[in-house]
Design a protein around this motif. Structure first.
Motif, short mmCIF file in Angstrom:
data_model
loop_
_atom_site.label_atom_id
_atom_site.label_comp_id
_atom_site.label_asym_id
_atom_site.label_seq_id
_atom_site.Cartn_x
_atom_site.Cartn_y
_atom_site.Cartn_z
N LEU A 48 -62.06 31.64 -27.19
CA LEU A 48 -61.82 33.07 -27.11
C LEU A 48 -61.68 33.56 -25.68
CD1 LEU A 48 -64.27 34.22 -29.92
CD2 LEU A 48 -61.78 34.13 -30.02
N GLY A 49 -61.64 32.63 -24.72
CA GLY A 49 -61.39 33.01 -23.34
C GLY A 49 -62.52 33.75 -22.68
N ILE A 50 -63.77 33.51 -23.12
CA ILE A 50 -64.91 34.21 -22.50
C ILE A 50 -65.87 33.22 -21.85
CG2 ILE A 50 -64.82 36.26 -23.97
CD1 ILE A 50 -67.03 35.00 -25.70
N ASP A 51 -65.41 32.00 -21.58
CA ASP A 51 -66.29 31.02 -20.95
C ASP A 51 -66.67 31.41 -19.53
OD1 ASP A 51 -63.43 30.45 -21.05
OD2 ASP A 51 -63.85 28.80 -19.68
N GLY A 52 -65.95 32.33 -18.90
CA GLY A 52 -66.32 32.81 -17.58
C GLY A 52 -67.46 33.81 -17.60
N LEU A 53 -67.89 34.22 -18.80
CA LEU A 53 -68.96 35.22 -18.93
C LEU A 53 -70.30 34.61 -19.33
CD1 LEU A 53 -67.00 37.90 -21.03
CD2 LEU A 53 -67.25 37.80 -18.53
N LEU A 54 -70.37 33.31 -19.45
CA LEU A 54 -71.54 32.68 -20.08
C LEU A 54 -72.87 32.99 -19.42
CD1 LEU A 54 -70.04 29.18 -20.98
CD2 LEU A 54 -70.55 31.07 -22.53
N ASP A 55 -72.88 33.19 -18.13
CA ASP A 55 -74.14 33.45 -17.42
C ASP A 55 -74.48 34.93 -17.30
OD1 ASP A 55 -74.61 30.72 -17.00
OD2 ASP A 55 -73.38 30.71 -15.18
N ARG A 56 -73.63 35.78 -17.82
CA ARG A 56 -73.86 37.22 -17.71
C ARG A 56 -74.75 37.73 -18.84
NH1 ARG A 56 -68.38 40.46 -16.69
NH2 ARG A 56 -69.91 42.14 -17.01
N PRO A 57 -75.55 38.80 -18.59
CA PRO A 57 -76.33 39.40 -19.67
C PRO A 57 -75.41 39.97 -20.74
CG PRO A 57 -77.08 40.17 -17.51
CD PRO A 57 -75.78 39.45 -17.29
N ALA A 58 -75.64 39.61 -21.99
CA ALA A 58 -74.73 40.02 -23.06
C ALA A 58 -74.71 41.52 -23.27
CB ALA A 58 -75.12 39.31 -24.35
N THR A 59 -75.85 42.18 -23.08
CA THR A 59 -75.92 43.61 -23.36
C THR A 59 -75.22 44.45 -22.30
OG1 THR A 59 -78.10 43.64 -22.31
CG2 THR A 59 -78.03 43.44 -24.71
N GLY A 60 -74.81 43.85 -21.18
CA GLY A 60 -74.11 44.59 -20.15
C GLY A 60 -72.60 44.50 -20.25
#
Length: 224
Positions: A124-136
């Protein structure tokens, strides 16, 4: 497949939301569920997922009555089905934690769960977000995290409630491609959507929910 047979449902003492619904959700195809706001699309999907129990009628999952099956068998059947709400509930922690969550509660060890979560994120092209807080994250990003969490557990049937609502053009195209690949590999999907163009683009059949009833037919018959 999942079959809803003569399903009736209402909330409290209100009028019937669904009346005598007969719907099939099959593996290996995408089904569009369309209709006006408040027509009962979400209710239908939650009944198909085993979240709501119909007040009348039956829900059959792979030939078994979902609500008559013993507890362990019912749990196993329900785990073949994943429902993703339009407003997903995310846990505290990173995007990776959220995507891996369904795998961890199914007993996978941390390493395997994270590996499969990474694969779903890449789809889904979101592997660059893996370390970010999900709720933000933005609403669209949160929706993709919830869909990735669903894909990671490899369901037989995927139920998506307005999955395109907060996605930009690029992400809509990406999700369409993922759903097409899933269907070709044997996974079934039902999508509740207001976007009839996208429904026509991806679905092989449609269910029109209106005034408590459901009509099933081809895309041409119901949407165009």
């Amino acid at each position: 497949m999942i079959r809803l047979k003569d399903v009736w449902y209402r909330y409290s003492d209100n009028n019937w939301v669904l009346r005598g619904i007969d719907v099939e959700i099959r593996e290996g195809e995408v089904l569009a569920i369309v209709g006006p706001n408040g027509a009962g699309k979400t209710t239908l999907m939650k009944i198909a997922a085993g979240i709501y129990r119909p007040l009348r009628g039956r829900v059959e999952a792979w030939g078994r009555d979902l609500w008559e099956a013993p507890g362990a068998e019912r749990l196993a059947l329900r785990r073949r089905i994943v429902y993703v709400h339009e407003r997903p509930i995310l846990i505290r922690g990173t995007v990776l934690d959220n995507i891996a969550y369904g795998l961890r509660i199914r007993g996978l060890d941390r390493e395997k769960a994270q590996r499969r979560a990474l694969e779903a994120a890449r789809l889904l092209g979101i592997d660059g977000l893996l370390d970010r807080p999900a709720t933000g994250l933005s609403r669209g990003q949160q929706q993709l995290v919830a869909i990735a969490r669903a894909l990671a557990v490899e369901p037989k049937i995927l139920l998506l409630d307005e999955p395109f609502a907060h996605l930009d053009r690029e992400k809509r195209r990406l999700l369409l491609n993922v759903l097409e690949k899933l269907a070709s590999s044997g996974t079934g999907a039902a999508i509740a959507t207001h976007d009839t163009y996208l429904a026509a683009r991806i679905a092989s059949r449609a269910v029109l929910v209106e005034n408590g009833k459901a009509e099933t037919g081809s895309i041409d018959e119901l949407l165009l």
